[in-house]
Design a protein around this motif. Sequence first.
Motif, PDB file in Angstrom:
ATOM      1  N   GLY A 267       0.776  -1.381  -0.108  1.00  0.00           N
ATOM      2  CA  GLY A 267      -0.002   0.127  -0.034  1.00  0.00           C
ATOM      3  C   GLY A 267       0.901   1.352   0.083  1.00  0.00           C
ATOM      4  N   ASP A 268       0.307   2.295   0.329  1.00  0.00           N
ATOM      5  CA  ASP A 268       1.023   3.815   0.349  1.00  0.00           C
ATOM      6  C   ASP A 268       2.193   3.820   1.145  1.00  0.00           C
ATOM      7  N   ALA A 269       3.276   4.151   0.851  1.00  0.00           N
ATOM      8  CA  ALA A 269       4.320   4.241   1.778  1.00  0.00           C
ATOM      9  C   ALA A 269       4.046   5.603   2.685  1.00  0.00           C
ATOM     10  N   GLY A 270       3.975   6.821   2.288  1.00  0.00           N
ATOM     11  CA  GLY A 270       3.884   7.823   3.101  1.00  0.00           C
ATOM     12  C   GLY A 270       4.752   8.094   4.038  1.00  0.00           C
ATOM     13  N   GLY A 271       6.125   7.650   3.770  1.00  0.00           N
ATOM     14  CA  GLY A 271       7.290   7.958   4.686  1.00  0.00           C
ATOM     15  C   GLY A 271       7.287   7.087   5.618  1.00  0.00           C
TER      16      GLY A 271
ATOM     17  N   LEU B  25      11.798  -2.240   6.530  1.00  0.00           N
ATOM     18  CA  LEU B  25      13.188  -2.868   6.893  1.00  0.00           C
ATOM     19  C   LEU B  25      13.285  -4.028   5.626  1.00  0.00           C
ATOM     20  N   ASP B  26      14.375  -3.886   4.964  1.00  0.00           N
ATOM     21  CA  ASP B  26      14.499  -4.854   3.872  1.00  0.00           C
ATOM     22  C   ASP B  26      15.581  -5.911   4.395  1.00  0.00           C
ATOM     23  N   VAL B  27      14.777  -7.162   4.760  1.00  0.00           N
ATOM     24  CA  VAL B  27      15.768  -8.158   5.355  1.00  0.00           C
ATOM     25  C   VAL B  27      16.494  -9.006   4.170  1.00  0.00           C
ATOM     26  N   GLY B  28      17.698  -9.198   4.108  1.00  0.00           N
ATOM     27  CA  GLY B  28      18.446  -9.812   3.270  1.00  0.00           C
ATOM     28  C   GLY B  28      18.755  -8.789   1.814  1.00  0.00           C
ATOM     29  N   SER B  29      18.881  -7.471   2.197  1.00  0.00           N
ATOM     30  CA  SER B  29      19.135  -6.512   1.342  1.00  0.00           C
ATOM     31  C   SER B  29      20.113  -6.664   0.149  1.00  0.00           C
ATOM     32  N   GLY B  30      21.085  -7.309   0.244  1.00  0.00           N
ATOM     33  CA  GLY B  30      21.846  -7.720  -0.617  1.00  0.00           C
ATOM     34  C   GLY B  30      22.747  -6.360  -1.070  1.00  0.00           C
TER      35      GLY B  30
ATOM     36  N   GLY C 164      21.154  -3.699  -2.170  1.00  0.00           N
ATOM     37  CA  GLY C 164      20.621  -2.494  -2.165  1.00  0.00           C
ATOM     38  C   GLY C 164      19.616  -1.866  -3.255  1.00  0.00           C
ATOM     39  N   MET C 165      19.456  -2.830  -4.217  1.00  0.00           N
ATOM     40  CA  MET C 165      18.641  -2.502  -5.604  1.00  0.00           C
ATOM     41  C   MET C 165      17.131  -2.340  -5.218  1.00  0.00           C
ATOM     42  N   LEU C 166      16.831  -3.342  -4.584  1.00  0.00           N
ATOM     43  CA  LEU C 166      15.422  -3.232  -4.130  1.00  0.00           C
ATOM     44  C   LEU C 166      15.136  -2.310  -3.377  1.00  0.00           C
ATOM     45  N   ALA C 167      15.810  -2.247  -2.067  1.00  0.00           N
ATOM     46  CA  ALA C 167      15.594  -1.027  -1.078  1.00  0.00           C
ATOM     47  C   ALA C 167      15.573   0.401  -1.760  1.00  0.00           C
ATOM     48  N   ALA C 168      16.512   0.547  -2.678  1.00  0.00           N
ATOM     49  CA  ALA C 168      16.537   2.073  -3.609  1.00  0.00           C
ATOM     50  C   ALA C 168      15.064   2.103  -4.371  1.00  0.00           C
ATOM     51  N   ALA C 169      14.497   0.911  -4.876  1.00  0.00           N
ATOM     52  CA  ALA C 169      13.284   1.037  -5.406  1.00  0.00           C
ATOM     53  C   ALA C 169      12.198   1.830  -4.523  1.00  0.00           C
TER      54      ALA C 169
ATOM     55  N   TRP D 121       9.177   5.038   0.688  1.00  0.00           N
ATOM     56  CA  TRP D 121       9.429   4.483   2.141  1.00  0.00           C
ATOM     57  C   TRP D 121      10.694   4.917   2.749  1.00  0.00           C
ATOM     58  N   ASP D 122      10.714   4.676   3.971  1.00  0.00           N
ATOM     59  CA  ASP D 122      11.688   5.289   4.828  1.00  0.00           C
ATOM     60  C   ASP D 122      12.603   4.091   5.140  1.00  0.00           C
ATOM     61  N   VAL D 123      13.690   3.445   4.078  1.00  0.00           N
ATOM     62  CA  VAL D 123      14.223   1.976   4.189  1.00  0.00           C
ATOM     63  C   VAL D 123      15.282   1.733   5.176  1.00  0.00           C
ATOM     64  N   THR D 124      15.312   0.766   5.683  1.00  0.00           N
ATOM     65  CA  THR D 124      16.670   0.297   6.302  1.00  0.00           C
ATOM     66  C   THR D 124      17.070  -1.170   5.732  1.00  0.00           C
TER      67      THR D 124
END
Length: 254
Positions: free
Chosen positions: A31-35, A39-44, A46-51, A57-60
């Motif tokens: 759904g809507d990120a809205g800031g 948490l991206d677990v197994g973020s490798g 960082g390509m998915l996290a950047a997307a 999203w405020d991603v770690t």
Amino acid sequence: MKDWAGTGRAYADSYASLCVGTASAVSASLGDAGGRTLLDVGSGTGMLAAALVDVGWDVTGCEPEPSMRAVSQHDQPMLPVRDGALPRLPFADGSFDAVVANFVLNHVADPRASARELARVAADSIAATIWTTSPTWLWREVCSRAGLVPAPGERLLPQSDFERTAAGFERMLTDAGWRVRAVSDLTWTWHADATALWISAEGGVGGAGLFYRALDHEGRVSFRRAFDEVCEQRSVAGALPLVHSAAVAVGSRR
């Protein structure tokens, strides 16, 4: 499970572009990120996290392999990345609005314990993906042409394993304590560049990479010759069309 040691750069230059193919489906499921925090677990790398950052999203990131974290910090310098691995993450209960694990639960020794841990640190939503179909025929054909015997795939203990289908994934997550909202099938074609595929093999990424690294010099020469032949014969417009399918699940903890 697979040894990812030292494979960060090779993964970034090969399969990372495949695995980020779930980004739109994962984002839509949450759904809507809205800031909100994620948490991206197994973020490798960082390509998915950047997307996910790009859609609000405020991603770690959280990644146990040092070479993956190093590439992530180089390629995505604004993304914070913590060292941590399932089934024990270094975060308090409900630390993030949403938690994502993209092609992680298919690589862990205890999928149910790992799925419970994802739920523990999520305040609201959890999303996870697994492979249901991948074109292993490519590397099998390379081995056949090279006169090599493919290594058997890794298998979990029967009491830990689960059926690699959308329905099987849902059952496993339910066993782990998720309140599953939806599980969908996603199929797409990865138009793989032969150079990127060879980077994955030579760099030790995945089963084919581990197999190649274990070969002697003669075996490696035969493997490379067969790989070039397969790519030349199977390529369309300069790329190998490889169809992949994944199950995408979204839910919350009970």
